[in-house]
Motif scaffolding. Structure first.
Motif, mmCIF file in Angstrom:
data_model
loop_
_atom_site.group_PDB
_atom_site.id
_atom_site.type_symbol
_atom_site.label_atom_id
_atom_site.label_comp_id
_atom_site.label_asym_id
_atom_site.label_seq_id
_atom_site.Cartn_x
_atom_site.Cartn_y
_atom_site.Cartn_z
ATOM 1 N N LYS A 103 0.887 -1.257 -0.001
ATOM 2 C CA LYS A 103 0.085 0.031 -0.114
ATOM 3 C C LYS A 103 0.886 1.178 -0.021
ATOM 4 O O LYS A 103 0.526 2.262 -0.508
ATOM 5 C CB LYS A 103 -0.948 0.053 1.082
ATOM 6 C CG LYS A 103 -0.547 -0.440 2.459
ATOM 7 C CD LYS A 103 -0.681 -1.708 2.944
ATOM 8 C CE LYS A 103 0.190 -2.247 3.919
ATOM 9 N NZ LYS A 103 -0.062 -3.408 4.478
ATOM 10 N N ASN A 157 -7.190 -0.415 9.430
ATOM 11 C CA ASN A 157 -5.996 -0.913 9.995
ATOM 12 C C ASN A 157 -6.287 -1.835 11.160
ATOM 13 O O ASN A 157 -6.771 -1.476 12.149
ATOM 14 C CB ASN A 157 -5.121 -0.027 10.574
ATOM 15 C CG ASN A 157 -3.599 -0.374 11.018
ATOM 16 O OD1 ASN A 157 -3.401 -0.971 12.120
ATOM 17 N ND2 ASN A 157 -2.701 -0.518 10.316
ATOM 18 N N GLY A 158 -6.076 -3.107 10.915
ATOM 19 C CA GLY A 158 -6.395 -4.213 11.856
ATOM 20 C C GLY A 158 -5.713 -4.167 13.154
ATOM 21 O O GLY A 158 -6.345 -4.578 14.426
ATOM 22 N N THR A 159 -4.485 -3.985 13.056
ATOM 23 C CA THR A 159 -3.386 -3.579 14.278
ATOM 24 C C THR A 159 -4.309 -2.518 15.219
ATOM 25 O O THR A 159 -4.203 -2.989 16.381
ATOM 26 C CB THR A 159 -2.056 -3.185 13.855
ATOM 27 O OG1 THR A 159 -1.401 -4.248 13.136
ATOM 28 C CG2 THR A 159 -1.308 -3.106 15.074
ATOM 29 N N TYR A 186 -0.395 -9.180 12.173
ATOM 30 C CA TYR A 186 -1.226 -8.349 11.893
ATOM 31 C C TYR A 186 -0.400 -7.069 11.486
ATOM 32 O O TYR A 186 -0.644 -6.237 10.633
ATOM 33 C CB TYR A 186 -2.370 -7.678 12.866
ATOM 34 C CG TYR A 186 -3.222 -8.802 13.533
ATOM 35 C CD1 TYR A 186 -3.658 -10.017 12.617
ATOM 36 C CD2 TYR A 186 -3.758 -8.741 14.591
ATOM 37 C CE1 TYR A 186 -4.474 -10.969 13.110
ATOM 38 C CE2 TYR A 186 -4.619 -9.626 14.990
ATOM 39 C CZ TYR A 186 -5.003 -10.786 14.176
ATOM 40 O OH TYR A 186 -5.809 -11.581 14.811
ATOM 41 N N GLU A 188 2.641 -4.203 10.721
ATOM 42 C CA GLU A 188 3.720 -4.274 9.529
ATOM 43 C C GLU A 188 5.000 -4.461 10.382
ATOM 44 O O GLU A 188 4.989 -4.366 11.482
ATOM 45 C CB GLU A 188 3.512 -2.560 9.211
ATOM 46 C CG GLU A 188 2.338 -2.157 8.437
ATOM 47 C CD GLU A 188 2.241 -3.002 7.307
ATOM 48 O OE1 GLU A 188 2.829 -3.009 6.401
ATOM 49 O OE2 GLU A 188 1.155 -3.691 7.093
ATOM 50 N N ASP A 194 1.679 1.473 11.571
ATOM 51 C CA ASP A 194 0.438 0.815 12.038
ATOM 52 C C ASP A 194 -0.381 2.165 12.892
ATOM 53 O O ASP A 194 -1.211 2.914 12.568
ATOM 54 C CB ASP A 194 0.227 -0.399 12.508
ATOM 55 C CG ASP A 194 0.658 -1.457 11.641
ATOM 56 O OD1 ASP A 194 -0.250 -1.809 10.913
ATOM 57 O OD2 ASP A 194 1.428 -2.228 11.941
ATOM 58 N N ASP A 199 -0.420 3.545 7.718
ATOM 59 C CA ASP A 199 -1.097 2.429 6.975
ATOM 60 C C ASP A 199 -2.156 2.643 6.495
ATOM 61 O O ASP A 199 -2.603 2.495 5.407
ATOM 62 C CB ASP A 199 -0.695 1.139 7.755
ATOM 63 C CG ASP A 199 -0.963 -0.140 7.192
ATOM 64 O OD1 ASP A 199 -0.367 -0.818 6.214
ATOM 65 O OD2 ASP A 199 -2.415 -0.486 7.268
ATOM 66 N N LYS A 203 -4.066 3.331 2.490
ATOM 67 C CA LYS A 203 -5.074 2.563 2.291
ATOM 68 C C LYS A 203 -6.392 3.472 1.823
ATOM 69 O O LYS A 203 -6.853 3.328 0.698
ATOM 70 C CB LYS A 203 -5.461 1.473 3.002
ATOM 71 C CG LYS A 203 -4.486 0.260 3.256
ATOM 72 C CD LYS A 203 -4.916 -0.444 4.555
ATOM 73 C CE LYS A 203 -3.612 -1.393 5.094
ATOM 74 N NZ LYS A 203 -4.035 -2.022 6.631
ATOM 75 N N ALA A 299 -6.180 -8.084 8.119
ATOM 76 C CA ALA A 299 -4.872 -8.557 8.201
ATOM 77 C C ALA A 299 -4.597 -9.830 8.525
ATOM 78 O O ALA A 299 -5.433 -10.685 8.585
ATOM 79 C CB ALA A 299 -4.277 -7.579 9.723
HETATM 80 N N1 HSE Z 1 -0.570 -3.928 9.285
HETATM 81 C C1 HSE Z 1 -2.058 -3.954 8.725
HETATM 82 C C2 HSE Z 1 -2.698 -3.809 9.796
HETATM 83 C C3 HSE Z 1 -2.111 -5.200 7.645
HETATM 84 O O1 HSE Z 1 -2.825 -4.085 10.662
HETATM 85 O O2 HSE Z 1 -4.170 -3.955 9.002
HETATM 86 C C4 HSE Z 1 -1.585 -5.248 6.367
HETATM 87 O O3 HSE Z 1 -2.272 -4.183 5.723
#
Ligand code: HSE
Length: 428
Positions: A103, A157-159, A186, A188, A194, A199, A203, A299
């Motif tokens: 991304k 961002n999943g993190t 999850y 980076e 993150d 991040d 996106k 993620a």
């Molecule tokens: N590090 C990103 C997140 C996953 O936590 O969403 C990959 O895009």
């Protein structure tokens, strides 16, 4: 049956996830056969969850990108510049379609890479770059081409989402929960990407460029992360009926496309407030559609590798469609900075020395900036004698709340930095 030969650059969580999927492809619904014709990574001998012994090894990603032995170059190295960018350019110039999960690369250089791909008549696909396993890129680019999109919002961002929901539900501190997110694959490689919101911003910018046929200009994106959000904020917000989430937004304004990422406080019943853990969600609003929402694993190696494989499936019938779905007859739309004077209600958290008159001084400071209190919650002082106070304001402008915060900061009783989070309106 057609066979597609992949060159896979990068064998981290996602690269190994992809190799694993290739090895068990009989379970998938691919239009033909997929082979790994070559691999490259920083370290050949590292312990990996999949065997790569039978694949040709390349020390240099660009040599793999240019190799006549591959049909498609899959870039899973990461980073907006450096070897990833050079290798992607090399692949395109060698007439190979490229699939990437990167991304940062697409957000910073997507526009020029899309142009290069168009010149060379190849595809540049990046479904896995946004929201992991949630198929939002192709949905926006292709399935929703018949919609005049006005706004895209989501959790990207999943993190960060995992951090915010786990901290609150398990009362564990930030560092412990972040380490768990890293262990689960999850985060980076550099988790500051993150937690700083960068991040999610990469996106969001990609989605906004597609949704609004806009020239992607990352320099106009406003970014604030979760690195200053404390468990105290999450707890006080919860007690005021709010959940703090890291929200990405892209929307059309008369001046252009506004794109930003910031923590927002949502009423607990809001659909975005209910998305917990590493899930991602994207809500697309437009005419004549109304709204549609996609939610899923944003993620992790498996979901992200499945998105890469979805792009591989697409390349059995390559069509070299514009990477952002933007045709030449589309008008020029620009990214512009968010308007600083937007109005909203705000969640304001301060710590004050617990002495007589401190609260009166606080509300006076707010009143002097024209900020009116809707709800107020004060807890007992902590071991240092500082009492946490959370306020929900009535609707005011960002500049008013920033001015009020500066006044609060200069009070003798103030301890540390006031926290300000805008409150998203309730939605159905
Ligand atoms: N590090 C990103 C997140 C996953 O936590 O969403 C990959 O895009």
């Amino acid at each position: 049956m057609k066979t597609l030969k992949l060159g896979v650059a990068g064998l981290g969580h996602v690269g190994c996830g992809l190799v694993d999927l290739v090895q068990k492809q009989e379970k998938l619904r691919l239009p033909g056969k997929v082979e790994v014709a070559g691999v490259t990574a920083r370290n050949r001998s590292r312990n990996r969850p999949v065997s790569i012994e039978s694949y040709a090894w390349y020390d240099d990603a660009s040599k793999l990108a240019a190799s006549d032995d591959i049909d498609v170059f899959v870039e899973l190295i990461g980073g907006s510049d450096g070897p990833a960018k050079v290798a992607v350019e090399t692949a395109i110039k060698s007439g190979k379609s490229v699939i990437t999960a990167n991304k940062a690369l697409i957000a910073m250089h997507g526009q020029e890479l899309a142009e290069l791909a168009r010149e060379h008549g190849v595809d540049l696909l990046f479904e896995a770059a946004v929201a992991g396993g949630v198929p939002i890129v192709r949905v926006l680019r292709d399935s929703l081409a018949g919609v005049d999109i006005q706004r895209v919002t989501g959790i990207l961002n999943g993190t960060c989402n995992f951090l915010l929901s786990e901290m609150l539900s398990t009362r564990r501190p930030y560092d412990v929960v972040l380490a768990e997110a890293q262990r689960l694959g999850y985060a980076e490689a550099d988790p500051t990407l993150d937690v700083s919101g960068m991040d999610a911003a990469h996106k969001a910018a990609i989605l906004a460029a597609i949704a609004f046929s806009a020239d992607l200009d990352f320099s106009q994106v406003s970014v604030r992360g979760v690195d200053e959000i404390e468990l105290l904020d999450l707890d006080l917000a919860d007690r005021l009926g709010l959940r703090i989430k890291l929200i990405a937004e892209g929307k059309v304004t008369p001046d252009g496309v506004v794109c930003r990422v910031e923590p927002l406080a949502m009423p607990i019943g809001h659909p975005l407030a209910r998305i917990s853990g590493s899930l991602n969600t994207i809500r697309v609003e437009g005419d004549p559609l109304g709204a549609v929402t996609l939610t899923g694993p944003g993620a992790g190696p498996g979901p992200t590798a499945s998105a890469v494989m979805g792009d591989v499936a697409k390349l059995f019938n390559p069509i070299a469609r514009p990477a952002f779905g933007r045709a030449e007859h589309h008008g020029v739309r620009k990214f512009v900075r968010a308007e600083p004077n937007e109005r909203s209600a705000f969640f304001l958290r301060v710590r004050l020395d617990d002495r007589a008159g401190a609260l009166a001084e606080l509300t006076e400071a707010l009143a002097e900036s024209g900020v009116s209190v809707d709800k107020l919650l004060q807890d007992s002082a902590d071991e240092n004698g500082a009492a946490p106070i959370a306020i929900v304001t009535h609707i005011c402008s960002r500049s008013d709340i920033n001015e009020a915060s500066d006044r609060v900061r200069s009070l003798e009783t103030n301890v540390g930095h006031p926290q300000i989070v805008a409150i998203e309106e309730a939605t159905d």
